[in-house]
Scaffold this motif. Structure first.
Motif, PDB file in Angstrom:
ATOM      1  N   THR A   9      53.440 -46.032  43.251  1.00  0.00           N
ATOM      2  CA  THR A   9      54.049 -44.726  42.967  1.00  0.00           C
ATOM      3  C   THR A   9      53.019 -43.807  42.331  1.00  0.00           C
ATOM      4  O   THR A   9      52.222 -44.232  41.496  1.00  0.00           O
ATOM      5  N   THR A  11      52.718 -39.423  41.098  1.00  0.00           N
ATOM      6  CA  THR A  11      53.339 -38.101  41.016  1.00  0.00           C
ATOM      7  C   THR A  11      52.358 -37.063  41.555  1.00  0.00           C
ATOM      8  O   THR A  11      51.185 -37.057  41.186  1.00  0.00           O
ATOM      9  N   GLU A 101      61.074 -38.279  45.155  1.00  0.00           N
ATOM     10  CA  GLU A 101      62.013 -37.897  44.105  1.00  0.00           C
ATOM     11  C   GLU A 101      61.456 -36.680  43.379  1.00  0.00           C
ATOM     12  O   GLU A 101      60.299 -36.714  42.935  1.00  0.00           O
ATOM     13  N   PRO A 102      62.260 -35.608  43.256  1.00  0.00           N
ATOM     14  CA  PRO A 102      61.787 -34.459  42.476  1.00  0.00           C
ATOM     15  C   PRO A 102      61.435 -34.915  41.060  1.00  0.00           C
ATOM     16  O   PRO A 102      62.106 -35.770  40.482  1.00  0.00           O
ATOM     17  N   ASP A 103      60.344 -34.376  40.527  1.00  0.00           N
ATOM     18  CA  ASP A 103      59.888 -34.735  39.187  1.00  0.00           C
ATOM     19  C   ASP A 103      59.312 -33.480  38.542  1.00  0.00           C
ATOM     20  O   ASP A 103      58.127 -33.172  38.715  1.00  0.00           O
ATOM     21  N   GLY A 104      60.164 -32.708  37.861  1.00  0.00           N
ATOM     22  CA  GLY A 104      59.730 -31.445  37.282  1.00  0.00           C
ATOM     23  C   GLY A 104      59.316 -30.496  38.388  1.00  0.00           C
ATOM     24  O   GLY A 104      60.075 -30.248  39.320  1.00  0.00           O
ATOM     25  N   THR A 107      56.607 -34.020  42.689  1.00  0.00           N
ATOM     26  CA  THR A 107      57.356 -35.048  43.409  1.00  0.00           C
ATOM     27  C   THR A 107      56.792 -36.413  43.063  1.00  0.00           C
ATOM     28  O   THR A 107      55.583 -36.627  43.126  1.00  0.00           O
ATOM     29  N   ARG A 108      57.667 -37.312  42.715  1.00  0.00           N
ATOM     30  CA  ARG A 108      57.301 -38.716  42.503  1.00  0.00           C
ATOM     31  C   ARG A 108      57.382 -39.386  43.876  1.00  0.00           C
ATOM     32  O   ARG A 108      58.451 -39.415  44.489  1.00  0.00           O
TER      33      ARG A 108
END
Length: 153
Positions: A9, A11, A101-104, A107-108
């Protein structure tokens, strides 16, 4: 993930839409992957959709002979998941994918692979799994880092 799978993973400072456009465009994988140096849509497919087929041109560990692997898209949820099976119809050996996955403001992104639970693959994984798992993890990290550089530039 189970013993027959691995994931990495990272970001990326880009929207899920921009990341999706990159990970679901199999024709660009040669820019990022250390093992798959090209891919093309086949059987009339022109883009990502469940059931779409493509083939990847691979050089295992970046050395040795090259070969083409047939692939079929198995999961395709825009901006969320892109997954494909490697192998002929009904006899896939592995599945590869990307979860977004949205991350702030970014994207993660998780890239993963999963071996199918076939008896001969379990034997292979018991013998070679630790080494192959590390190689695949390095390859996935390299792929994601190269994508990150393109998306953040």
């Amino acid at each position: 993930m189970s013993g027959l799978s691995r994931e990495v993973t990272l970001t990326i400072a880009a929207s899920p839409e921009k990341v999706w456009d990159l990970v679901s465009d199999v024709t660009r994988i040669g820019e990022f992957s250390p093992e798959t140096f090209e891919a093309r849509w086949t059987h009339g497919a022109t883009g990502p959709a469940v059931g779409a087929r493509f083939k990847g041109h691979v050089k295992r560990n970046g050395v040795g002979p090259t070969y083409w692997s047939p692939c079929t898209v198995t999961k395709c949820v825009e901006y969320e998941v892109f997954e494909f099976a490697v192998g002929l119809d009904g006899s896939a050996w592995t599945n590869w994918g990307y979860l977004l996955e949205p991350d702030g403001d970014g994207t993660r992104v998780t890239e993963y692979f999963r071996l199918e639970p076939k008896w001969f693959l379990r034997g292979y994984w018991m013998a070679m799994g630790r080494l192959r798992g590390r190689t695949n993890e390095r390859g996935m990290r390299t792929t994601l880092e190269r994508m990150k550089r393109v998306l953040e530039s």
